[in-house]
Design an enzyme around this catalytic site. Structure first.
Site, PDB file in Angstrom:
ATOM      1  N   VAL A  19       0.952  -1.294  -0.101  1.00  5.69           N
ATOM      2  CA  VAL A  19       0.100   0.099   0.112  1.00  5.69           C
ATOM      3  C   VAL A  19       0.841   1.088   0.000  1.00  5.69           C
ATOM      4  O   VAL A  19       1.779   1.461   0.778  1.00  5.69           O
ATOM      5  CB  VAL A  19      -0.784  -0.050   1.224  1.00  5.69           C
ATOM      6  CG1 VAL A  19      -1.802   1.352   1.324  1.00  5.69           C
ATOM      7  CG2 VAL A  19      -1.976  -1.124   1.089  1.00  5.69           C
TER       8      VAL A  19
ATOM      9  N   HIS B 113       0.051  -3.502  18.814  1.00  6.41           N
ATOM     10  CA  HIS B 113      -0.207  -4.442  19.979  1.00  6.41           C
ATOM     11  C   HIS B 113       1.303  -4.870  20.375  1.00  6.41           C
ATOM     12  O   HIS B 113       1.251  -5.636  21.322  1.00  6.41           O
ATOM     13  CB  HIS B 113      -0.593  -5.568  19.303  1.00  6.41           C
ATOM     14  CG  HIS B 113      -2.126  -5.549  18.831  1.00  6.41           C
ATOM     15  ND1 HIS B 113      -2.673  -4.676  17.637  1.00  6.41           N
ATOM     16  CD2 HIS B 113      -3.307  -5.958  19.127  1.00  6.41           C
ATOM     17  CE1 HIS B 113      -3.914  -4.889  17.525  1.00  6.41           C
ATOM     18  NE2 HIS B 113      -4.427  -5.511  18.375  1.00  6.41           N
ATOM     19  N   TYR B 114       2.159  -4.080  20.013  1.00  6.69           N
ATOM     20  CA  TYR B 114       3.729  -4.299  20.800  1.00  6.69           C
ATOM     21  C   TYR B 114       3.971  -5.832  21.130  1.00  6.69           C
ATOM     22  O   TYR B 114       4.317  -6.531  20.386  1.00  6.69           O
ATOM     23  CB  TYR B 114       3.738  -3.333  21.957  1.00  6.69           C
ATOM     24  CG  TYR B 114       5.123  -3.211  22.500  1.00  6.69           C
ATOM     25  CD1 TYR B 114       6.345  -3.139  21.868  1.00  6.69           C
ATOM     26  CD2 TYR B 114       5.155  -3.201  23.876  1.00  6.69           C
ATOM     27  CE1 TYR B 114       7.254  -3.104  22.150  1.00  6.69           C
ATOM     28  CE2 TYR B 114       6.318  -3.186  24.584  1.00  6.69           C
ATOM     29  CZ  TYR B 114       7.677  -3.009  23.790  1.00  6.69           C
ATOM     30  OH  TYR B 114       8.854  -2.873  24.373  1.00  6.69           O
TER      31      TYR B 114
ATOM     32  N   ASN C  86       1.972  -8.074  22.476  1.00  5.72           N
ATOM     33  CA  ASN C  86       0.939  -8.774  22.697  1.00  5.72           C
ATOM     34  C   ASN C  86       0.056  -9.114  21.638  1.00  5.72           C
ATOM     35  O   ASN C  86      -0.967  -9.208  21.973  1.00  5.72           O
ATOM     36  CB  ASN C  86       0.131  -8.193  23.959  1.00  5.72           C
ATOM     37  CG  ASN C  86       0.952  -8.025  25.209  1.00  5.72           C
ATOM     38  OD1 ASN C  86       1.608  -9.283  25.720  1.00  5.72           O
ATOM     39  ND2 ASN C  86       1.218  -6.996  25.454  1.00  5.72           N
TER      40      ASN C  86
ATOM     41  N   LYS D 264      31.700  12.701  31.326  1.00  2.00           N
ATOM     42  CA  LYS D 264      30.951  13.251  32.404  1.00  2.00           C
ATOM     43  C   LYS D 264      31.938  13.185  33.719  1.00  2.00           C
ATOM     44  O   LYS D 264      32.141  12.010  34.176  1.00  2.00           O
ATOM     45  CB  LYS D 264      29.856  12.868  32.833  1.00  2.00           C
ATOM     46  CG  LYS D 264      28.936  13.264  34.166  1.00  2.00           C
ATOM     47  CD  LYS D 264      27.582  13.174  33.961  1.00  2.00           C
ATOM     48  CE  LYS D 264      26.961  13.383  35.244  1.00  2.00           C
ATOM     49  NZ  LYS D 264      26.491  12.464  36.367  1.00  2.00           N
TER      50      LYS D 264
ATOM     51  N   GLY E 258      19.942  10.523  43.191  1.00  4.61           N
ATOM     52  CA  GLY E 258      18.964   9.408  43.534  1.00  4.61           C
ATOM     53  C   GLY E 258      18.085   9.777  44.448  1.00  4.61           C
ATOM     54  O   GLY E 258      17.275   8.997  44.864  1.00  4.61           O
TER      55      GLY E 258
END
Ligand code: GLY
Length: 651
Positions: free
Chosen positions: A165, A317-318, A320, A491, A552
């Site tokens: 399509v 639907h990832y 599932n 960093k 944290g």
């Protein structure tokens, strides 16, 4: 050609819908791009709403309804075709290597070490117990998809494979037809069931999420299969079939439509499955494959009506799709044929994404896009975006102002999904933990797509300037090995105190000076000290990264007065790092004028980490936009929204 209902997509969802609609008397045609590539083939066929830990209430209801439809649904298909789907309500055992603190929340039944051995002998030595999900099971998805195709054929459904399509033609909220490589197709109604490829046809936030899988086989002539239940491990699942083959899955990779199995992907699966069930090491490796799950930002499917009256959505639907096939077919047939929308569908409506700008959605192929709402929500966003300039750090330019990390996630998949949902372009990685393969860091470096994400190696765990300098050099090598030849970022963290995790200002300055001399772009993590920030700028650092609160802690912006002074005086970007716990705090830091944020714990420790990552992305952008827009002055008294000048007064 003309048909009552045209289904775009011949995977498990498209076929399930086709069969259900045909059984309800509709004339159905299915257009399929490539039958073998559908995610339903690649899956393992687990029917596992509990083991998959589905927490979203409506999604759990949807999944359970589908699970309970399964016996009757496969029975009907098997009767129609005389073929077997391999449906096997065998239960799922989910072994764990760390005892959970709370048993009451789980839908499963807790098995201690001795009991789990009775359910499944021969588990790895680090298993301390696990969950038993009696209602979960499996279907042989490869068999099922063939059965569906046979059922479709026997019912007289027109199934056309190899039809691509190219465009969906729309006029005034109606689909007029679809243009394909095999000509134009017309129908009264259309269903979009194109899985991971949906976004190539309509502007939906569905992206491919690659999964690699493999098949092992029990050696020799099998009298009795040693595994009779699905094993759902912490990093891998093992699905035994009745014929002695064993499916092992699956990686979760945000690599777009990159094809093929990779050495790292297969190594990862083999390491984890042999750790969970050591005898697998002697089984023969029979086959490997991969597929693309259709993932949405909230990991829920997109079901039901669309912005076109004659188009229904059945996509996204990832993880599932196999589980949700029967309920999707039933609910959509109720909607289309009987015009009875099940209230559950409202939770899966496409419009939940309408007001969240998803700038990457391409407008490919939808040439006749006439819907004004959709145009507004997606197309105008880039115009607002143009108010802002890019974030420049060292020699690199970034569009995203949110950086994230890799620590504290419950699984690699969750980390990958969260990083993707955050839209970040910079991810910081603890060099020491990667080098030593610390728990949770195995395979980490290979799990992210460094072609798209800029690595920010950090010196976490270094207590002195000398240690940090050494680890920074290792970090540069690590970035090179992963393909970022020109990455000189580091960093810098020099943290002598393990309790409060506060950085050492003197050690940080000393290490920064040396690393700048060695050509590093240094991003030092500091307490929010304006004088130190200035000194670091003077020695040539690329940014400063003051903390909002202890690492944290999620305490939010505790140092805003000092951060404000740092921002006012800084000529280099100020990245607020550590302590941000919620999106409102992220927005607040950006509203102060921070150039960027680094957020890890608040995302990784959220109950739904990818959704929180997305929320942080929006908050960072909102805070930035608010800062650039200039907020209204705060007034001491109320002031009416409607002006009183020029009002009509009674005569
Ligand atoms: N349903 C399991 C997976 O997508 O890997």
């Amino acid at each position: 050609m003309n048909t009552d209902i045209l289904i775009i997509g011949g995977g498990i969802i498209g076929l399930a819908c086709a069969v259900e609609l045909k059984l309800r008397g509709e004339n159905v045609t299915v257009l399929c791009r490539n039958f073998t590539e559908a995610a339903g083939h690649a899956a393992a066929g687990m029917l596992a709403p509990d083991a998959e830990n589905i927490a979203h209430e409506a999604m759990l209801t949807l999944s359970k309804r589908s699970l309970y439809l399964y016996p009757e649904w496969v029975g009907k298909l098997e009767e129609l075709t005389g073929l077997n789907t391999g449906y096997w309500p065998c239960g799922i055992v989910a072994p764990v290597s760390q005892k959970p603190s709370n048993h009451s929340q789980s839908p499963g039944y807790w098995l201690d070490k001795a009991t789990i051995e009775q359910y499944q002998q021969g588990l790895g030595s680090d298993i301390v117990g696990g969950w038993w999900y009696a209602e979960n099971g499996q279907v042989n998805n490869q068999a099922l998809i063939q059965v569906l195709r046979s059922a479709a054929e026997s019912l007289g459904i027109e199934f056309q494979d190899g039809v691509n399509v190219e465009a969906i033609l729309q006029q005034q909220s109606q689909i007029m037809g679809v243009q394909t490589n095999k000509g134009l197709f017309h129908a009264g109604h259309y269903i979009l069931a194109a899985g991971a490829w949906s976004n190539q046809l309509l502007p939906l936030p569905v992206r491919p999420c690659k999964g690699q899988m493999l098949r092992l086989r029990v050696p020799g002539i099998v009298q009795e299969i040693p595994l009779t239940r699905v094993l759902y491990g912490e990093n891998v699942y093992i699905v035994p079939r009745k014929d002695g083959s064993i499916i092992v899955g699956a990686t979760v990779e945000e690599v777009g439509f990159t094809p093929n199995n990779t050495a790292a992907g297969i190594q990862n699966l083999l390491n984890h499955c042999t750790r969970l069930y050591p005898s697998l090491a002697d089984y023969s490796l029979e086959e490997m494959w991969w597929g693309f799950r259709p993932a949405t930002p909230d990991e829920l499917p997109i079901l039901g009506e669309s912005y076109c009256q004659n188009l229904t959505m059945a996509t996204g639907h990832y993880r599932n799709g196999v589980l949700l096939a029967p309920v999707t077919a039933k609910l959509l047939a109720d909607l289309i044929v009987s015009q009875k929308p099940d209230p559950l569908l409202s939770h899966f409506h496409y419009s939940r994404f309408e007001h969240s700008p998803v700038p990457n959605i391409p407008f490919t192929h939808s040439a006749n896009f006439t819907d004004s709402k959709a145009n507004n929500s997606y197309l105008k966003f880039p115009e607002f975006n143009q108010i802002d300039s890019e974030l420049k750090i060292g020699h690199k330019v970034f569009h995203s102002r949110l950086m994230t990390g890799t620590g504290k996630y419950r699984s690699m998949g969750e980390m990958q999904a969260s990083i993707n949902a955050s839209g970040c372009q910079i991810v910081t990685v603890a060099v020491r933990r990667v080098q030593t393969n610390a728990p949770g860091h195995e395979g980490l470096a290979e799990s992210l797509d460094w072609g798209k994400i800029w690595m920010l190696p950090n010196t976490a765990g270094c207590q002195t300037a000398q240690e940090a300098i050494r680890v920074a050099r290792l970090g540069r090598e690590m970035a090179k090995l992963l393909g970022q030849e020109d990455n000189n970022f580091v960093k810098l963290e020099v943290i002598p105190d393990p309790k409060y995790l506060l950085p050492d200002p003197i050690g940080t300055l000393e290490a920064a000076e040396q690393l700048v001399k060695e050509g590093f772009a240094v991003l030092p993590y500091i307490n929010a000290d304006p004088i130190l920030a200035k000194r670091l700028e003077e020695v040539g650092c690329a940014t400063v990264m003051p903390l909002a609160a202890p690492i944290g802690s999620g305490q939010g912006l505790k140092t805003s007065a000092n951060i404000q002074i740092i921002i006012e005086n800084s000529k280099i970007p100020v990245v607020v790092d550590a302590g941000i716990g919620s999106p409102s705090e992220a927005a607040q830091a950006m509203e102060l004028g921070a150039d960027a944020l680094l957020i890890n714990s608040a995302i990784a420790l959220a109950q739904n980490a990818p959704a929180m990552a997305y929320a942080m992305k929006l908050a960072t952008a909102a805070g930035r936009m608010a800062y650039l827009s200039g907020r209204m002055p705060i007034k001491e008294y109320a002031s009416a929204s409607s002006p009183t000048t020029g009002t009509i007064t009674s005569l």
